[in-house]
Design an enzyme around this catalytic site. Structure first.
Site, PDB file in Angstrom:
ATOM      1  N   CYS B 431       0.853  -1.193   0.000  1.00 23.35           N
ATOM      2  CA  CYS B 431       0.000   0.000   0.000  1.00 23.35           C
ATOM      3  C   CYS B 431       0.884   1.236   0.000  1.00 23.35           C
ATOM      4  O   CYS B 431       0.907   1.995  -0.962  1.00 23.35           O
ATOM      5  CB  CYS B 431      -0.912   0.008   1.220  1.00 23.35           C
ATOM      6  SG  CYS B 431      -2.177  -1.263   1.177  1.00 23.35           S
ATOM      7  N   GLU B 433       4.229   1.136   1.928  1.00 25.52           N
ATOM      8  CA  GLU B 433       5.320   0.757   2.801  1.00 25.52           C
ATOM      9  C   GLU B 433       6.685   1.076   2.212  1.00 25.52           C
ATOM     10  O   GLU B 433       7.005   0.715   1.094  1.00 25.52           O
ATOM     11  CB  GLU B 433       5.231  -0.747   3.121  1.00 25.52           C
ATOM     12  CG  GLU B 433       3.949  -1.144   3.843  1.00 25.52           C
ATOM     13  CD  GLU B 433       2.786  -1.470   2.906  1.00 25.52           C
ATOM     14  OE1 GLU B 433       2.345  -0.557   2.164  1.00 25.52           O
ATOM     15  OE2 GLU B 433       2.316  -2.606   2.893  1.00 25.52           O
TER      16      GLU B 433
END
Lengths: 295, 796
Positions: B431, B433
């Protein structure tokens, strides 16, 4: 600097009133009362109680705390009922802010003004009505390097405009109706001062956008637009921006307990807007269709 | 897009995901023929991969140029019974569930019943993990305090760097051999372990080369019977490419893409690495090949685009393997989170945007596929042309690409101790990271329910949903004298639960290190070869474990309401509040309205609420950040939810921000749905008050009506918003550009809106594939819109 102003809204990410990302500060009180006014809560120079009846859950807290119960006429605008209203159905509109307090709000978005070439717009109501407060704010913005725009009806003593001009980067100057009688009838004031103020202001100020609300059947008549184009021809303004009428103010009139005279009027079509733009282009100035389509 | 691509895309979109028993069957066969006690575990795992790659069906779909599938056909999705053995009941649920189903044919069900389940039931890691957890851990897991990422998926969160474009697997084999030769058998007590791990890597090198060559062979066979002369040539070309890569370093643009794809298949066949393995800075990696091929006249821009588009389809053909239980609830999507990075910085710190960057953006724009996900890495050094091109795609409203602050990403990695070059070569994946590509195992270990901890604090350690005492006795809420005492209690509870989570993590990390090494993945992540150590056992240069905070907006608003209305204004007593929450506000709507409307809310650039947000963030940060993990690395935090804000909400009673029981929480670091009322600049300023550089990623969603972004000026303002947020060190922002009416229409009439894609939280998905709760959550998010055009106050 302890002069206070009465403000009824500070709108951030304002993107339709001047260049870039702006904060628009709405100053309360207006000498005009246009039929089509879409900020009716900006007209009165005093605080006002608005009531959103659809939100009320009838908890009764407002009745208990009211120091002057009875008819609406007995309201002292103390704001206690709004304070205790749990749903926000009642709201006392109008905040008294000092210049530093208002600046603190304005300065919050400086980084966005910097990135977008934006700044602050003073609107209303009629911002020139609170001249001393406005001038102090304009001065403070100049000191902070914040771009300023003043959105005005032009209905003010010229001395006020003259004082504001050197502190104002851009004027958004409204023209509505060229016929004095009709102007008086539909806005509550004559237009002679507005017209002469514009001519005089333009002699000394380089960045004026004349804004014309296109109100179907009222301001968009051929006669009005032709006369306006002729009037604007010799005046050295930046551009003309025409703004389509919309009826989103209906809810606001209801909250204020007032009737909206133009509630049933439809917005002008894109075609009508283009016709109006063509008519005003006879002034020799650039005409843009402003506002953003109403959602 | 041309006809070929259109056809491949259409096929990919139309194919319904199904369960393929192929991998599970082959693995079962292999484990029968070669039981685990016949050799060391790494070597056994390597032989298992070799067996799979030697025997799995070779799939070359008509018309495609990039070849290879995870299963025997597009969207035929394998299972990983050594990790998670799906029961017949699981299969029935997968087949029948309304959202994110996988078709399970009666024949496949029968195969599972007869062959797979009997072999793996009681012998898979999932069961071992649950058996090894403490009763406290199990209570917290059941109560929705936290989730566990590795309970049915392996720790795979990493991204490959440029090494696979510079070297072939024959080169890696030499490196491995050199590392083995250098083992110090006299002085290194771990020499045998290292030797076995390296031997396993060597087997994997051979396995992937042989697998690619099986594709070459198959392509040659197909070419022989192909009647279309053009396709025949293509098949020959496919054969040549697959013969050459990944054994050798790629020589052309085509070979570069195919080399990556074989590596990708190796990684996701070895284990279910659950997400996000991807080529990272694809534009930078492809740039030299693109330049060379164009200069030699062997490729033009259109040809390169076609190859990229074929490559895109391959990602879309691979749904995330089926998830069940809590994992399905926290990550309810087909998306497998491969997230391609564009732009940003080169390792030397210069602007990385090149012509391939723009080509990739064109591909994203034309393909409109959920997979791969895509983002731009925006540095202050990148030109506005780059941002403008991306914003034009974003404005179309389907949630891609998302935008990351490349300069903040570098700063985050530097704070974590990476070298400057490694930091710049890093980026973001999954997402949001942050990771050092090619050099880091950055494992998300589970979501953590921040508001739930307050519920337990207010109930003196008891979870009112279950009645169980799972927290500490930090005192009766009515006895707290001030807000600081409440917050002090909250911090104690939070530490208690984090420690339960980390104790579990330690066990799970060791289980993977011992029992489920990933020798193939270890080949391509520095410094596994040099250290002779597996990726799952600390072989990577950097090893980071994350715990992801969920519900930051909700916990902030709840605490702000208690501070303001209970402790300061005395408008509500603590006992009235507790009674109201316990009763889910039944018979006390006034209380709920006060909490909703008369208290400061995060997301309005209001320091009162925002400072509580930073307090909670700092508590979470100081409780987790810096703790050691079992791999020689460190714990960090990030702030993202996937779909877990819905799941955690469903496990939590009414909260003091006026939210009713079971309703979703706020997502990412976004404000609670609908309470941010001052426009996007206020939201961005609020969100920027937390120190993003102390995280490994934060997720901010914004929803705009299409009209507010219309025209060139709308675009310019969107760009300015992003640049300003990034000057404030914001990590990431993404946009939904869709109006409420469309979303409502799609919810109520899904058939007519099958193709509506929205941004959820770190990924895009078909709106109709979302749960009803999630659909309503997205509808409830504040939509920045124009109320009346020019000169009009937003008074409503």
């Amino acid at each position: 600097m302890d002069k206070k102003g009465l403000i009824f809204n500070i709108m951030r990410y304002s993107i339709s009133d001047g260049p870039g990302i702006r904060t628009t500060v709405f100053l309360k009180g207006c000498p005009l009362s246009c039929l089509w006014c879409h900020n009716p809560e900006g007209q009165s120079p005093r605080k006002e109680l608005i009531i959103r009846r659809d939100r009320c859950i009838q908890c009764g807290a407002c009745l208990v705390c009211c120091p002057a119960p009875g008819s609406p006429d007995s309201c002292r605008l103390c704001g206690k009922c709004a304070e205790v209203c749990c749903t926000g159905a009642r709201e006392l509109l109008g905040r008294e802010l000092t210049v530093p307090e208002a600046m603190a709000e304005i300065e919050k978005d400086i980084i966005f003004y910097d990135e977008s070439g934006g700044g602050v717009t003073f609107s209303g109501g009629e911002p020139l009505l609170q001249a001393e407060f406005l001038l102090a704010l304009l001065g403070a913005c100049r000191e902070q390097g914040i771009h300023t725009a003043v959105d005005t009806t032009g209905f003010a003593p010229f001395s006020v405009l003259e004082a504001a001009a050197p502190l104002t980067d851009a004027f958004l100057y409204d023209l509505k109706l060229m016929d004095n009688g009709q102007h008086l009838e539909d806005t509550g004031v004559p237009n002679s001062g507005i017209l002469s103020n514009l001519s005089r202001l333009a002699r000394g100020h380089q960045n004026i956008t004349v804004r014309v609300p296109i109100i179907p059947g009222i301001t968009d008549t051929d006669g009005n637009l032709e006369a306006m184009a002729a009037f604007l021809k010799p005046i050295p303004i930046q551009q003309v921006e025409i703004l389509p009428y919309h009826n989103t103010a209906l809810a606001k009139y209801q909250h204020l307990g007032r009737t909206y005279p133009l509630a049933d009027l439809a917005s002008p079509s894109q075609e009508k807007m283009k016709e109006a733009a063509t008519a005003l282009a006879a002034s020799g100035h650039k005409v843009i269709i402003g506002g953003v389509p109403n959602e | 897009m041309n006809e070929r691509v259109a056809k491949l895309r259409e096929q990919s979109l139309e194919t319904v995901p199904s369960i393929s028993p192929e991998r599970a069957l082959l693995l079962t066969e292999f484990y029968r023929q070669c039981p685990p006690d016949t050799c060391s575990i790494p070597v056994h795992r390597a032989l298992a991969l070799k067996y799979l790659l030697e025997h799995k069906a070779i799939c070359i779909n008509p018309g495609e140029l990039i070849v290879g599938e995870r299963g025997p056909a597009p969207k035929a999705t394998p299972t990983y019974p050594e990790l998670c053995c799906h029961s017949l009941e699981d299969l029935d649920i997968l087949n029948a569930r309304e959202k994110i189903p996988f078709r399970v044919s009666p024949e496949v069900r029968e195969i599972f019943a007869r062959e797979i389940i009997p072999c793996w039931q009681g012998r898979n890691l999932r069961e071992q993990i649950f058996a090894a957890m403490t009763p406290e851990w199990k209570d917290c897991y059941a109560g929705g305090i936290f989730t566990e990422f590795m309970e049915q998926r392996a720790p795979g969160h990493t991204v490959v760097d440029d090494k696979i474009y510079r070297k072939g697997f024959l080169d890696f084999q030499e490196e491995i051999a050199a590392s083995r030769a250098a083992l110090d058998w006299h002085n290194d007590p771990r020499a045998w372990d290292k030797g076995e791990e390296l031997r396993a890597m060597e087997i994997c090198c051979q396995a992937i080369i042989a697998y690619a060559r099986r594709h070459a062979e198959r392509a040659r066979e197909l070419a022989q019977t192909e009647t279309d002369p053009r396709r025949r040539e293509e098949l020959k070309q496919i054969a040549e490419v697959s013969e050459h890569v990944p054994a050798h370093a790629p020589r052309t643009f085509w070979e570069a893409l195919q080399a990556y794809w074989f590596v990708h298949l190796g990684v996701i066949t070895e284990l279910n690495t659950w997400d996000s393995f991807n080529p990272g800075h694809l534009d930078q990696h492809l740039w030299p090949f693109y330049q060379r091929d164009l200069a030699q006249g062997t490729l033009d821009r259109e040809g390169a685009k076609e190859l990229l588009q074929c490559f895109w389809v391959k990602f879309n053909n691979q749904p995330a393997p089926p998830k069940v239980g809590v994992t399905a609830a926290e990550s309810g999507t087909y998306t497998d989170f491969a997230n391609i990075n564009n732009g940003g910085l080169k390792a030397d710190g210069s602007d990385a945007v090149n012509e391939v960057t723009y080509l990739v953006l064109d591909v994203i724009d034309e393909m409109r596929l959920l997979q791969p996900s895509s983002n731009i890495q925006l540095s202050k050094k990148n030109p506005d042309r780059f941002l403008r091109r991306a914003c034009r795609i974003i404005r179309q409203g389907w949630g891609q690409p998302s935008i990351f602050n490349a300069d903040a990403v570098v700063a985050e990695l530097l704070r974590q101790g990476k070298s400057l070059e490694d930091a710049r070569a890093g980026g973001t994946s999954g997402c949001v990271e942050t990771g050092a590509f090619g050099k880091e195992a950055y494992i998300l270990t589970g979501y953590f329910n921040l508001p739930k901890v307050l519920e337990i604090t207010l109930n003196n350690g008891i979870d009112p949903q279950s009645g169980k005492k799972i927290g500490l006795e930090t005192g009766e809420a009515a006895d707290f004298l001030d807000f600081d005492q409440l917050l002090g209690g909250y911090e104690k509870q939070l530490k208690h639960f984090i420690e339960i989570k980390i104790r579990g993590n330690h066990v799970i990390e060791r289980l993977y290190a011992h029992r489920m090494p990933a020798p193939f993945l270890s080949i391509i992540i520095d410094d596994c070869i040099a250290k002779g150590r597996d990726y799952n056992a600390g072989g990577a240069r950097y090893n980071t474990s994350y715990i992801q905070g969920v519900g930051l907006g909700s916990i902030t608003d709840a605490l702000a309401a208690i501070k303001h209305l209970v402790f300061e204004q005395n408008q509500i007593s603590m006992s009235e509040l507790l009674t109201g929450l316990a009763a889910n506000f039944q018979d006390n709507e006034r209380l709920r309205q006060l909490l909703l409307n008369k208290s400061p809310k995060y997301g309005n650039d209001d320091d009162y609420a925002d400072s509580i947000m930073t307090q909670v963030f700092n508590i979470f940060h100081r409780t987790v950040d810096g703790r050691p993990n079992t791999k020689g690395g460190t714990y960090r935090i990030n702030m993202l939810p996937t779909t877990c804000h819905v799941y955690f909400g469903s496990k939590t009673g009414a909260t003091a921000d006026g939210r009713k029981a079971k309703n979703p929480f706020s997502e990412g670091i976004s404000p609670v749905q609908g309470v941010d009322r001052l426009g996007p600049t206020a939201v961005l300023r609020s969100a920027a008050k937390l120190d993003h550089l102390k995280t490994g990623g934060t997720l901010l969603n914004q929803k705009f009506s299409p009209a507010i972004l219309a025209g060139e000026t709308g675009l310019e303002k969107l760009m300015a918003l992003v640049r300003a947020y990034f000057r404030l060190d914001g990590h990431h922002i993404q946009f939904n550009v869709v109006d409420r009416a469309t979303l409502l229409a799609a919810r109520d009439n899904p058939e007519a809106h099958r193709d509506l894609i929205v941004r959820v939280a770190g990924y895009s998905d078909y709106f109709c594939d979302l749960s009803r709760e999630l659909q309503d959550e997205i509808i409830a998010r504040t939509e920045h819109r124009i109320v009346g055009g020019a000169k009009t106050t937003p008074l409503q």
